[in-house]
Design an enzyme around this catalytic site. Structure first.
Site, PDB file in Angstrom:
ATOM      1  N   GLU A   1      -2.044  -6.880   7.438  1.00 55.26           N
ATOM      2  CA  GLU A   1      -0.686  -6.829   7.956  1.00 55.26           C
ATOM      3  C   GLU A   1      -0.544  -7.760   9.161  1.00 55.26           C
ATOM      4  O   GLU A   1      -1.532  -8.190   9.769  1.00 55.26           O
ATOM      5  CB  GLU A   1      -0.346  -5.381   8.347  1.00 55.26           C
ATOM      6  CG  GLU A   1       1.053  -5.157   8.893  1.00 55.26           C
ATOM      7  CD  GLU A   1       2.154  -5.594   7.930  1.00 55.26           C
ATOM      8  OE1 GLU A   1       2.300  -6.814   7.697  1.00 55.26           O
ATOM      9  OE2 GLU A   1       2.894  -4.716   7.434  1.00 55.26           O
TER      10      GLU A   1
ATOM     11  N   HIS B   1       0.820  -1.218   0.000  1.00 58.54           N
ATOM     12  CA  HIS B   1       0.000   0.000   0.000  1.00 58.54           C
ATOM     13  C   HIS B   1       0.853   1.267   0.000  1.00 58.54           C
ATOM     14  O   HIS B   1       2.065   1.247   0.297  1.00 58.54           O
ATOM     15  CB  HIS B   1      -0.917   0.009   1.224  1.00 58.54           C
ATOM     16  CG  HIS B   1      -0.157   0.016   2.527  1.00 58.54           C
ATOM     17  ND1 HIS B   1       0.419   1.166   3.041  1.00 58.54           N
ATOM     18  CD2 HIS B   1       0.113  -0.973   3.403  1.00 58.54           C
ATOM     19  CE1 HIS B   1       1.017   0.877   4.188  1.00 58.54           C
ATOM     20  NE2 HIS B   1       0.857  -0.416   4.421  1.00 58.54           N
TER      21      HIS B   1
END
Length: 210
Positions: free
Chosen positions: A82, A9
């Site tokens: 994550e 990202h």
């Protein structure tokens, strides 16, 4: 030959401040949105057949930059989140080192079990690699799938998919924001890494992969 693009990202304020994000849902900042838009200009040329993203907004919004150029929908998968950093989430890395020195030392050494509620590397690699394999099935043979995820998740998931030991995986530098890994697959050789840390902002500093 199927191609899988594993895309980190864009930048967030917590990246910029070296603050541990983990699974905290921190949004992209202005730089991150610009990075996503610029990276999407390159990725659209690969003519992806599918886009998959972590359900955390910084990854989903990064994927949206590419979706807007391709017209493709985004499939979200929470397995692409994550690494869960437990008690570390919200702290700067300096604060972690000062207040949780033993855990920080284990993390720095690349140990699997850190403590403090931090997800193990083995668990992280298993869940992300399973999500990557399922994402790859969304493209026809020879197609391209783009997967928007996170720094530690990308590296550990790719390593698990390739069957690399942790010692080998630690030789890879962290992915920069909005950079990606390219994997290819064929029946004879299975999964192989064909490119690593590809992207637009090659000269920018590398934030911690958290």
């Amino acid at each position: 030959m199927t191609r899988l693009i594993v895309w980190r990202h864009g930048n967030t304020d917590w990246n910029a401040g070296a603050r541990v994000q983990g699974q905290t849902d921190v949004p992209l900042n202005e730089l991150g949105r610009r990075q996503a838009a610029d990276a999407a200009e390159l990725l659209v040329r690969l003519r992806p057949a599918a886009i998959v993203a972590s359900d955390l907004s910084r990854a989903a919004d990064t994927a949206a930059a590419l979706a807007g150029r391709t017209g493709l929908p985004i499939s979200t998968d929470e397995r692409l989140r994550e690494r869960f950093f437990g008690d570390w989430q919200g702290l700067t890395m300096t604060e972690v080192a000062e207040t949780r020195p033993e855990e920080h030392a284990r993390w720095t050494a690349g140990e699997d079990v850190i403590g403090g509620g931090v997800e193990t590397l083995d668990d992280l690699g298993k869940r992300v690699s399973e999500a990557l394999l399922d994402a790859a099935l969304l493209a026809p043979p020879g197609g391209v799938v783009v997967v928007a995820t996170h720094g530690a998740a990308a590296r550990q998931g790719v390593g698990h998919l390739l069957g690399w030991p942790r010692e080998q995986l630690r030789t890879l530098r962290a992915l920069q924001n909005c950079h990606w890994v390219e994997l290819t697959h064929d029946e004879a050789r299975g999964w192989q890494m064909s490119a690593y840390n590809v992207g637009v902002f090659a000269d920018r500093p590398v934030p911690p992969p958290v």
